[in-house]
Design an enzyme around this catalytic site. Structure first.
Site, PDB file in Angstrom:
ATOM      1  N   GLY A  10       0.821  -1.216   0.000  1.00 51.04           N
ATOM      2  CA  GLY A  10       0.000   0.000   0.000  1.00 51.04           C
ATOM      3  C   GLY A  10       0.852   1.262   0.000  1.00 51.04           C
ATOM      4  N   GLY A  13      -0.459   4.816  -1.083  1.00 54.56           N
ATOM      5  CA  GLY A  13      -1.499   5.483  -0.300  1.00 54.56           C
ATOM      6  C   GLY A  13      -0.975   6.733   0.401  1.00 54.56           C
ATOM      7  CD  GLN A  14      -3.416  10.731   4.472  1.00 56.32           C
ATOM      8  OE1 GLN A  14      -4.062   9.819   4.967  1.00 56.32           O
ATOM      9  NE2 GLN A  14      -3.442  11.962   4.956  1.00 56.32           N
ATOM     10  CG  LEU A  15       1.258   6.400   6.801  1.00 54.88           C
ATOM     11  CD1 LEU A  15       1.405   7.718   7.560  1.00 54.88           C
ATOM     12  CD2 LEU A  15       0.789   5.305   7.740  1.00 54.88           C
ATOM     13  CG  ASP A  36      -0.373   0.682  -3.921  1.00 54.56           C
ATOM     14  OD1 ASP A  36      -0.326   1.261  -2.829  1.00 54.56           O
ATOM     15  OD2 ASP A  36      -1.452   0.495  -4.538  1.00 54.56           O
ATOM     16  CB  ILE A  37      -3.109  -2.606  -7.077  1.00 54.61           C
ATOM     17  CG1 ILE A  37      -3.917  -1.794  -6.056  1.00 54.61           C
ATOM     18  CG2 ILE A  37      -3.093  -4.069  -6.719  1.00 54.61           C
ATOM     19  CD1 ILE A  37      -5.394  -2.107  -6.086  1.00 54.61           C
ATOM     20  CB  ILE A  52      -2.514  -7.164  -0.510  1.00 56.67           C
ATOM     21  CG1 ILE A  52      -1.799  -7.511   0.787  1.00 56.67           C
ATOM     22  CG2 ILE A  52      -4.009  -7.120  -0.311  1.00 56.67           C
ATOM     23  CD1 ILE A  52      -0.316  -7.507   0.674  1.00 56.67           C
ATOM     24  CE1 TYR A 141      -9.311   0.984   7.720  1.00 54.70           C
ATOM     25  CE2 TYR A 141     -10.472   2.585   9.084  1.00 54.70           C
ATOM     26  CZ  TYR A 141      -9.290   2.090   8.553  1.00 54.70           C
ATOM     27  OH  TYR A 141      -8.112   2.713   8.848  1.00 54.70           O
ATOM     28  CE  LYS A 145      -6.623  -1.397   8.878  1.00 56.21           C
ATOM     29  NZ  LYS A 145      -5.219  -1.665   8.523  1.00 56.21           N
TER      30      LYS A 145
HETATM   31  C1  AKB Z   1     -10.496   6.788   7.977  1.00 55.93           C
HETATM   32  O1  AKB Z   1     -11.031   7.899   8.103  1.00 55.93           O
HETATM   33  O2  AKB Z   1     -11.083   5.788   7.555  1.00 55.93           O
HETATM   34  C2  AKB Z   1      -9.051   6.645   8.398  1.00 55.93           C
HETATM   35  C3  AKB Z   1      -8.931   6.160   9.802  1.00 55.93           C
HETATM   36  C4  AKB Z   1      -9.345   7.007  10.922  1.00 55.93           C
HETATM   37  O3  AKB Z   1      -8.474   5.078  10.013  1.00 55.93           O
HETATM   38  N1  AKB Z   1      -8.368   7.891   8.235  1.00 55.93           N
END
Ligand code: AKB
Length: 315
Positions: A10, A13-15, A36-37, A52, A141, A145
């Protein structure tokens, strides 16, 4: 100690974009392989295309480059995740389990797994949220996690994998744009302020969320990965705090620099997601175990964001 050979998933991505550059500055360009893709981001070479879920390819890249550490950033974020729950679960959780299996199989030294404030839910205390609290996330999400944290803890206990993890707040930076998150407004607002002197926010004025500026989140990530093994007493996500603010407060901070900036509010489905997260975080465990300490306040971040974005956008 020899430099680690790092693989980042990844990385576009942003980070990932910023972390890749920082790790290269620290360990040398050829010791950090971006994957990354999305192969359209400039300056990521050495780069390898990687879906991934393709474990054969992951194994080959690790072996070809003699990788010793993985930063597994590839994931779908909160807002995008709600549009395609089953796909998000597959990428976020099955993607992680595949990486953990290969780390175990090939005996890699260390792995980083980013968790998030999205693991918290409506049953979690909202202020100064402690490390070990009820987790009943509302988004797929957050579910992926939360489960990911448990898998990391399990692989550490059962197979001795050296896994390190942080629950990231919303990340704000000038170098790259976030995609598909609920906290994305806090980056978009600076672009709106500089380009048009206005921004329509998709969260309501008083929605307070934990946030962090890019230099702090990069330092924290590298710090936990460099800490001695014995210092890491949690093998699921460490709470991490820096600042907490509302859209109204970040707008007021921007107005100090750009007095004619105007914010308006038009909350959408992301409001409900944000409302299920906590407002502020107790990160005393990270401070105690590996000396975490952030540097930026809201106003200090605003000045720095505006300074760099002006240069980047040629304003
Ligand atoms: C999101 O907004 O989904 C992310 C996070 C808080 O994990 N930036």
């Amino acid at each position: 100690m020899e430099n680690p050979k790092i693989l980042i998933t990844g990385a576009a991505g942003q980070l990932g974009q910023v972390l890749t550059q920082q790790l290269r500055a620290l360990y040398g360009n050829d010791n950090v392989i971006a994957t990354d893709i999305n192969s359209n981001i400039e300056g990521l070479a050495p780069f390898e295309y990687l879906d991934i879920l393709n474990l054969e390819r992951l194994r080959t890249i690790i072996q070809d480059h003699k990788i010793t550490q993985i930063y597994h950033l590839a994931a779908i974020l909160s807002a995008s995740g709600e549009r395609n729950p089953a796909f998000t679960w597959n990428i976020n959780l099955n993607g992680l389990i595949g990486v953990l299996d290969i780390v175990k199989e090939l005996g890699l030294d260390r792995i980083f797994f980013p968790s998030t404030i999205a693991v918290f839910g409506n049953t979690t205390p909202r202020e100064q949220t402690a490390q070990d609290v009820p987790l009943l996330p509302e988004t797929v999400y957050g579910m992926s996690k939360t489960a990911g944290e448990l898998w990391c803890n399990y692989y550490h206990k059962k197979y001795g994998l050296d896994i390190r993890s942080i629950r990231y707040p919303g990340v704000i930076g000038w170098q790259s744009l976030p995609e598909g998150g609920t906290t994305d407004y806090a980056v978009e607002i600076y672009h709106g302020a500089l380009k048009e002197k206005k921004y329509e926010c998709f969260l309501s004025a008083h929605t307070r969320l934990p946030m962090i500026y890019m230099p702090d989140v990069i330092n924290g990530t590298i710090q936990i990965m460099q800490a001695p093994k014995e210092a890491i007493t949690l093998r699921y996500g460490y709470n991490l705090a820096s600042m907490s603010f509302t859209p109204e407060e970040i707008a007021a901070s921007i107005k100090k620099e750009i007095p004619d900036f105007e914010i308006t509010y038009k909350p959408d489905f992301r409001q409900e997601i944000a409302a299920s997260w906590t407002e502020s975080i107790d990160d005393s465990k990270a401070r105690k175990d590996w000396n975490w300490s952030p540097d930026y306040t809201l106003d200090k971040m605003t000045k720095d964001m505006i300074f760099h974005l002006k240069q980047n956008l040629n304003l």
